[in-house]
Every structure is written in structure tokens, then in C-alpha cells.
Motif scaffolding. Structure first.
Motif, short mmCIF file in Angstrom:
data_model
loop_
_atom_site.label_atom_id
_atom_site.label_comp_id
_atom_site.label_asym_id
_atom_site.label_seq_id
_atom_site.Cartn_x
_atom_site.Cartn_y
_atom_site.Cartn_z
N VAL A 163 0.85 -1.18 0.00
CA VAL A 163 0.00 0.00 0.00
C VAL A 163 0.89 1.24 0.00
CG1 VAL A 163 -1.79 1.26 1.20
CG2 VAL A 163 -1.77 -1.24 1.29
N GLN A 164 0.60 2.14 -0.88
CA GLN A 164 1.33 3.41 -0.93
C GLN A 164 0.48 4.50 -0.28
OE1 GLN A 164 2.19 3.84 -5.11
NE2 GLN A 164 4.12 2.75 -4.93
N LEU A 165 1.09 5.32 0.54
CA LEU A 165 0.38 6.36 1.25
C LEU A 165 1.09 7.70 1.11
CD1 LEU A 165 0.82 3.73 3.53
CD2 LEU A 165 -1.32 4.78 4.22
N ARG A 166 0.31 8.76 1.09
CA ARG A 166 0.88 10.11 1.00
C ARG A 166 0.02 11.07 1.81
NH1 ARG A 166 4.39 12.92 -2.16
NH2 ARG A 166 4.76 11.11 -3.47
N GLU A 167 0.66 11.75 2.76
CA GLU A 167 -0.03 12.70 3.61
C GLU A 167 -0.01 14.10 3.02
OE1 GLU A 167 2.43 9.91 6.30
OE2 GLU A 167 2.72 11.09 4.49
N SER A 168 -1.01 14.88 3.41
CA SER A 168 -1.06 16.30 3.07
C SER A 168 -1.90 17.02 4.12
CB SER A 168 -1.66 16.51 1.67
OG SER A 168 -2.99 16.03 1.62
N GLY A 169 -1.86 18.34 4.09
CA GLY A 169 -2.71 19.12 4.98
C GLY A 169 -2.01 19.70 6.19
N GLY A 170 -0.72 19.41 6.37
CA GLY A 170 -0.01 20.00 7.49
C GLY A 170 0.19 21.48 7.30
N GLY A 171 0.65 22.14 8.35
CA GLY A 171 0.89 23.57 8.29
C GLY A 171 1.11 24.16 9.66
N SER A 172 1.05 25.48 9.73
CA SER A 172 1.23 26.19 10.99
C SER A 172 -0.10 26.77 11.44
CB SER A 172 2.26 27.31 10.81
OG SER A 172 3.53 26.78 10.50
N VAL A 173 -0.35 26.68 12.72
CA VAL A 173 -1.60 27.17 13.28
C VAL A 173 -1.35 27.66 14.69
CG1 VAL A 173 -2.27 24.90 14.14
CG2 VAL A 173 -4.05 26.57 13.59
N GLN A 174 -2.17 28.58 15.15
CA GLN A 174 -2.06 29.08 16.51
C GLN A 174 -2.72 28.11 17.50
OE1 GLN A 174 -3.75 33.05 16.53
NE2 GLN A 174 -1.82 33.96 15.85
N PRO A 175 -2.31 28.16 18.75
CA PRO A 175 -2.96 27.32 19.76
C PRO A 175 -4.47 27.53 19.76
CG PRO A 175 -0.98 28.28 20.67
CD PRO A 175 -1.17 28.92 19.32
N GLY A 176 -5.21 26.44 19.86
CA GLY A 176 -6.66 26.51 19.79
C GLY A 176 -7.21 26.36 18.39
N GLY A 177 -6.33 26.38 17.41
CA GLY A 177 -6.76 26.27 16.02
C GLY A 177 -7.01 24.84 15.58
N SER A 178 -7.34 24.68 14.31
CA SER A 178 -7.69 23.37 13.75
C SER A 178 -6.95 23.12 12.45
CB SER A 178 -9.20 23.31 13.48
OG SER A 178 -9.94 23.48 14.67
N LEU A 179 -6.73 21.86 12.16
CA LEU A 179 -6.18 21.41 10.89
C LEU A 179 -6.81 20.08 10.54
CD1 LEU A 179 -2.31 22.04 11.13
CD2 LEU A 179 -3.89 23.16 9.55
N ARG A 180 -6.88 19.78 9.25
CA ARG A 180 -7.32 18.46 8.81
C ARG A 180 -6.24 17.86 7.93
NH1 ARG A 180 -12.57 16.66 5.24
NH2 ARG A 180 -11.32 17.56 3.54
N LEU A 181 -5.71 16.74 8.35
CA LEU A 181 -4.72 16.02 7.57
C LEU A 181 -5.43 15.00 6.69
CD1 LEU A 181 -2.00 15.30 10.29
CD2 LEU A 181 -2.33 17.34 8.87
N GLU A 182 -4.87 14.79 5.51
CA GLU A 182 -5.38 13.78 4.60
C GLU A 182 -4.26 12.82 4.23
OE1 GLU A 182 -8.80 16.49 2.34
OE2 GLU A 182 -7.34 15.34 1.19
N CYS A 183 -4.63 11.58 4.01
CA CYS A 183 -3.68 10.56 3.59
C CYS A 183 -4.35 9.78 2.46
CB CYS A 183 -3.34 9.64 4.75
SG CYS A 183 -2.39 8.17 4.30
N THR A 184 -3.84 9.97 1.26
CA THR A 184 -4.36 9.21 0.14
C THR A 184 -3.60 7.89 0.05
OG1 THR A 184 -2.84 10.35 -1.36
CG2 THR A 184 -5.05 11.26 -1.14
N TYR A 185 -4.32 6.82 -0.23
CA TYR A 185 -3.66 5.51 -0.26
C TYR A 185 -4.09 4.73 -1.50
CZ TYR A 185 -8.07 4.27 2.17
OH TYR A 185 -9.39 4.12 2.54
N SER A 186 -3.20 3.86 -1.93
CA SER A 186 -3.49 3.02 -3.07
C SER A 186 -4.51 1.97 -2.67
CB SER A 186 -2.22 2.36 -3.60
OG SER A 186 -1.60 1.59 -2.59
N GLN A 187 -5.09 1.31 -3.64
CA GLN A 187 -6.14 0.35 -3.39
C GLN A 187 -5.69 -0.73 -2.41
OE1 GLN A 187 -9.25 0.63 -4.73
NE2 GLN A 187 -9.88 -1.05 -3.42
N ILE A 188 -6.52 -0.96 -1.39
CA ILE A 188 -6.25 -2.03 -0.43
C ILE A 188 -7.07 -3.24 -0.85
CG2 ILE A 188 -6.52 -2.77 1.96
CD1 ILE A 188 -5.97 0.10 2.80
N THR A 189 -6.39 -4.33 -1.16
CA THR A 189 -7.07 -5.48 -1.74
C THR A 189 -7.51 -6.50 -0.70
OG1 THR A 189 -4.94 -6.55 -2.13
CG2 THR A 189 -5.84 -5.23 -3.92
N TYR A 190 -7.02 -6.42 0.50
CA TYR A 190 -7.42 -7.40 1.50
C TYR A 190 -8.65 -6.90 2.26
CZ TYR A 190 -3.55 -4.60 3.42
OH TYR A 190 -2.67 -3.60 3.72
#
Length: 123
Positions: free
Chosen positions: A1-28
């Protein structure tokens, strides 16, 4: 399975972020997926895991603030992070393993890893 993250960054305390990880087809049929993080000078630690049926588990420090989820139709794993603290600063990694998570598996349980995305929480 190949995976790649995105969505990181800088934010102030109390803030929010959403990370994403796209992955190749999982066959099992059953796949455990998870998020880890690593701060400089510290060991990589588990953040959250999710079973194929959507059952999720969190480490205590993030429970109630972070939410792991996935979209199997689009092959995307998410980590929604709210009310971020400076101590959440780290490189975040997604990972996948064959079979069931059964809680928060150790790093060695996972077979495939992304390259990481940096999250910085600072005022």
C-alpha cells in the motif's frame, strides 16, 4: 500500500487542521489504518487508529480533540485536529497494516507508511 499525507501547516494554539492521507487500493478484506506523530528528539508515537468497519481508538492526549475517519470510495484517510496545543507540534504519519487494529497497535505492527507532513502549533 502506498500512502501520501497532506494538509499539514502552521496554526495558533486553539486552532484546527485536517490532515489527509491518500492511499493506493487495499485489496485485502481487513485493514488497520492509523496516524502517528514524531517530535524532534522523541520516539514516534501512535495518535489514532481505525478498523475497516470504522471503529476508532485514540491516545488519551488527543481524545475528544482529534477524529480519525476514512473514505474508502476515494481512498482517503483523515485526521481532523481541533483545539490544537503547542505539544501537538510534530511530523504526522499515516500507516496501514493487514488485519485488525485491536486498539492502538505499536509502530512495528504497520507495514506501510507515508512520508509525513509537518504540523506546527505556535503563537
Amino acid at each position: 500500500v502506498q500512502l501520501r499525507e497532506s494538509g499539514g501547516g502552521s496554526v495558533q494554539p486553539g486552532g484546527s487542521l485536517r490532515l489527509e492521507c491518500t492511499y493506493s487500493q487495499i485489496t485485502y478484506n481487513n485493514a488497520c489504518m492509523g496516524w502517528f506523530r514524531q517530535s524532534p528528539g522523541k520516539a514516534r508515537e501512535t495518535v489514532a487508529s481505525i478498523e475497516s468497519d470504522g471503529t476508532d481508538t485514540y491516545r488519551g492526549a488527543v481524545r475528544g480533540r482529534f477524529t480519525i475517519s476514512k473514505d474508502d470510495a476515494r481512498n482517503i484517510l483523515y485526521l481532523e485536529m481541533n483545539n490544537l496545543f503547542p505539544e501537538d507540534t510534530a511530523t504526522y504519519y499515516c500507516a496501514a497494516a493487514y488485519g485488525y487494529c485491536l486498539g492502538l497497535p505499536m509502530e512495528s505492527r504497520y507495514d506501510s507508511w507515508g512520508q509525513g507532513t509537518q504540523v506546527t502549533v505556535s503563537s
